[in-house]
Structures are given as C-alpha cells and as structure tokens.
Scaffold this active site. Sequence first.
Site, PDB file in Angstrom:
ATOM      1  N   ARG A   1       4.050  13.564 -14.957  1.00  0.00           N
ATOM      2  CA  ARG A   1       5.493  13.221 -14.614  1.00  0.00           C
ATOM      3  C   ARG A   1       5.687  12.114 -15.575  1.00  0.00           C
ATOM      4  O   ARG A   1       7.025  12.101 -16.115  1.00  0.00           O
ATOM      5  CB  ARG A   1       5.527  12.725 -13.220  1.00  0.00           C
TER       6      ARG A   1
ATOM      7  N   ASP B   1      -3.802  -0.069   7.036  1.00  0.00           N
ATOM      8  CA  ASP B   1      -3.135  -0.920   5.640  1.00  0.00           C
ATOM      9  C   ASP B   1      -1.800  -0.746   5.477  1.00  0.00           C
ATOM     10  O   ASP B   1      -1.100  -0.381   6.288  1.00  0.00           O
ATOM     11  CB  ASP B   1      -3.622   0.322   4.902  1.00  0.00           C
ATOM     12  N   LYS B   2      -1.363  -1.314   4.387  1.00  0.00           N
ATOM     13  CA  LYS B   2       0.246  -1.308   4.080  1.00  0.00           C
ATOM     14  C   LYS B   2       0.335  -0.812   2.588  1.00  0.00           C
ATOM     15  O   LYS B   2      -0.477  -1.070   1.785  1.00  0.00           O
ATOM     16  CB  LYS B   2       0.708  -2.800   4.209  1.00  0.00           C
ATOM     17  N   HIS B   3       1.589  -0.555   2.306  1.00  0.00           N
ATOM     18  CA  HIS B   3       1.739  -0.206   0.820  1.00  0.00           C
ATOM     19  C   HIS B   3       3.326  -0.513   0.723  1.00  0.00           C
ATOM     20  O   HIS B   3       4.290  -0.745   1.487  1.00  0.00           O
ATOM     21  CB  HIS B   3       1.955   1.349   0.692  1.00  0.00           C
ATOM     22  N   SER B   4       3.389  -1.441  -0.328  1.00  0.00           N
ATOM     23  CA  SER B   4       4.805  -1.956  -1.015  1.00  0.00           C
ATOM     24  C   SER B   4       5.032  -1.060  -2.398  1.00  0.00           C
ATOM     25  O   SER B   4       4.396  -0.638  -2.851  1.00  0.00           O
ATOM     26  CB  SER B   4       4.499  -3.359  -1.437  1.00  0.00           C
TER      27      SER B   4
ATOM     28  N   LYS C   1      -2.922   8.961  -1.711  1.00  0.00           N
ATOM     29  CA  LYS C   1      -3.937   8.222  -2.102  1.00  0.00           C
ATOM     30  C   LYS C   1      -4.185   7.336  -0.815  1.00  0.00           C
ATOM     31  O   LYS C   1      -5.207   6.936  -0.448  1.00  0.00           O
ATOM     32  CB  LYS C   1      -3.366   7.133  -3.071  1.00  0.00           C
ATOM     33  N   LYS C   2      -3.102   6.920  -0.365  1.00  0.00           N
ATOM     34  CA  LYS C   2      -3.135   5.988   1.188  1.00  0.00           C
ATOM     35  C   LYS C   2      -3.641   6.686   2.302  1.00  0.00           C
ATOM     36  O   LYS C   2      -4.864   6.323   2.686  1.00  0.00           O
ATOM     37  CB  LYS C   2      -1.799   5.461   1.705  1.00  0.00           C
TER      38      LYS C   2
ATOM     39  N   THR D   1      -1.780  -5.266  -7.403  1.00  0.00           N
ATOM     40  CA  THR D   1      -2.649  -6.092  -6.611  1.00  0.00           C
ATOM     41  C   THR D   1      -4.013  -6.150  -7.365  1.00  0.00           C
ATOM     42  O   THR D   1      -4.531  -7.337  -7.299  1.00  0.00           O
ATOM     43  CB  THR D   1      -2.916  -5.515  -5.208  1.00  0.00           C
TER      44      THR D   1
ATOM     45  N   SER E   1       2.789  11.273  -4.178  1.00  0.00           N
ATOM     46  CA  SER E   1       1.954  10.568  -4.820  1.00  0.00           C
ATOM     47  C   SER E   1       1.361   9.119  -3.999  1.00  0.00           C
ATOM     48  O   SER E   1       0.153   9.012  -4.082  1.00  0.00           O
ATOM     49  CB  SER E   1       2.761   9.937  -5.918  1.00  0.00           C
TER      50      SER E   1
END
Length: 433
Positions: free
Chosen positions: A167, A79-82, A186-187, A119, A182
């Site tokens: 927060r 997977d990826k995260h931005s 999740k990832k 997304t 955070s």
Amino acid sequence: MDARAIIAAVRRKQTPDPEALVWFAQGLATGAVSDAQAGAFAMAVVLNGLSDEGRVALTRGMRDSGDVLEWDLPGPVLDKHSTGGVGDCVSLILAPVLAACGAYVPMISGRGLGHTGGTLDKLEAIPGVNIDVSERRLRLITREVGCAIVGATGRIAPADKRLYAIRDVTATVESIDLITASILSKKLAAGLEGLILDVKCGSGAFMKTVEDARALAQSLVSTANGAGCQTMALITDMSEPLAPALGNGLEVAVCMELLSGNIKAAPRLHELTVALSVNLLVMHGAQPEDAAEKVRTALASGAAMERFADMITALGGPPDMAVDWRTHLPKAPVVGEVTAPTSGHVHAMDGEALGLAVVALGGGRKVETDRVNPAVGLSEVVGLGTQVERGDPLCVLHAADEETAMEAAVAVRQAISIGEAGAHGPLIVDGIT
C-alpha cells in the site's frame, strides 16, 4: 479460491464472501497472493470499499495469518490504540496505570509515522531498553509486571506487514477499510478482552476533520466488535500538541513528571489518559466513580510509576528509573528559546508543521533507514489561547547543532499563529460505543 476472482468482485463493487477474504489474507502471508494481485486488491478496495461484513472478514483473516496470543491471567487483558498525533505519549502512562489497577496490558506498538512520533521510539530514548522481545519474554513481563510495551514479532499479523508495504508504494494507504484491517489485525492478535481507540482529529492528526475521524472510529469499533473484541472509541482534539513537548526523550520526561504526580506538567495529557483508562475499566464491569478513583490513586500514590520502572528494567533499561530518571534521558547540545515575533494570543497551531520541524531536527525519519536522535525536539510549548508579548518564549528548542536549530525556529514561528483570543473546543469531542 482464486485471487483474480476476488479482485474482480471488489472491482465490480461486490464484496466477496467472508471465506474468500480470509483466504486472501492467508495468501498474503504465505505468498499464494502475488505482489501485483495484492496491489490490485488494495486499489479496488480504495476505489469501491468493502461491506461491514467484508471488513470484519478481512480483519479476522489478517489477524489469524500469524500467531494469536491466548492468556490465562487473574485480570482482564486490555489495550488502547491511538491513530497518531503530535505530543501523544499516552501509552507510556496508560499501560502502567492499568497495570496498577489490576489489568494486564500486552501493548504491541509501532514507530513514528510521518509527522507523528512512535511509542517504540520514545521508549528507546531510555538507555538500554530493548523492545524486540520474544513471545515468551512478552508473556513473562506481562504476567510479572502487568504491562509490556514491545514491538511486533514477525509472527504477528504477517499479512498486514506485507499488504502495508505494498500500500505504501501504490498510493493505497488512504482507505478506511484497509486502515481498519491494518490497525485491528495487529491489536487483536494480542488476544485482548477489551480495546479502547483514541481517534484524533485536527491539525496535528492524520484525520483533519471531526467527520473523517468519526467515520474511522465507527469503522474501527464495529469491526473490532464484529471480530469478537469489546471495543469503544473516543474522538479527541489534536488542534494543539497533547503534551507540551515534541521529541522522544522530551516526551518521556513529561510522562515521568505525570507518573511522579505532577499533573500541572501536562494537564491535557493527564485528562485524556485518565479518560481512556477509566472507560476501559468501566467496559469490564467497574463503576465509573470507582474506576476514576482507582486511576487517580494509581498516579498519585506512585503505583503506576513503580510498574513503569519495573517494565523498563525488564526491557533492559536502568533499574533506578523511578527515582533518577532525569540523569538517564538524553540532552541536546544546543538549547534555546523560540520567541514570539509579535504580541497577542496564540490563536492557532499547525500541529503537522510542528511535528515535521521535529523530524527535520532529527527526531523522526525522512526515510526508513534514518536513525532517530532521541534528544532533539521542542519542550514547554505554549498552549492555544496563551497571551504572549513580543519576545516571550513560544517553546524551548533542543537541537544537535546551530544550523538545524535556526531552521527549526523559523518553522515553529510559521506554525504558531498569534492574533486575537479565540474559543477552543473540548479535548474529548465524542465517544463511539
């Protein structure tokens, strides 16, 4: 274990034992930690920070506060995260590209935040798409299609959901330690074998400087690896929109052009998608040349488009998305050019201002309950360095009515500076392994 003692330790600039931080994260999910204690903890972390070991422990505890998926698939789970930026729709292309290369991508994504698009909002611009699926359905789509882009269930990292809400109302969002926990909780709950991070810097990103982006990237990479997931990061430039379109339906249209093999539709978006995909495959044993060839073939052959279309159908969208996508995307009733007020070169762009102009058009949320209009936004946005004459188009504006169109046109002209031609840096600034 005592929430008060843990908070007091962080207040004294001492990192609690890992077991204590894991307990605190579990307490966020179960209610054993009160809202007041959660807010006090967040403020203490903002002011004094955590050690590397403490950040890993908090991330693991938040990850394990709900379901953690396990997979038995004939390929790597990636997977990826931005960290977010304007015109960033990489996920819609990267997931099917990796699936076409033999990987599996259970991508748990989010909605728009501030001036950046989400997304899930982009996917929902396609009629019928439902991103709220059960874990069983996520597993089925991932196995059969190779990729599934969905929203998080309430059972994924519930500790993060609670702490993030606190927060948001206690001015404790801006902490690298808390941002790291955070994002990764999740990832990593998706059961990944490999993760690549796209940490953005520049006017269209949350991190405005390379130094801030590098600090966040190093925190994310070291923490994810410490929690047992092989991870690297690219630091990328967001001094102009990644795609020449801003707005949910308009960004989907650009993605469909790239998946159709039209690289010229968005060269920067294509370059970054290929780089992220190749690096993920290399992390899992592929040779760089072979990985690059696989990725380019997936795009050029239509294999990635086929995976994307199959995913859309599995999520309830139209079955002919691969061949007839233009008829399915929404269209705004008011469309017109925003023209250059003077001649020169596009010298600088305020990406955040452009993103907020799209939000004002209805393409994002000012408050959580706002409904997003998937048809509005900007398309054919000029790139940095482009030479323009007075009256030449800077972009095409898509609006719901004339009034919001006029207001957005003013904002766009203010966000795009025209002057002398200047030097512009590379898209990929650095890599953190």
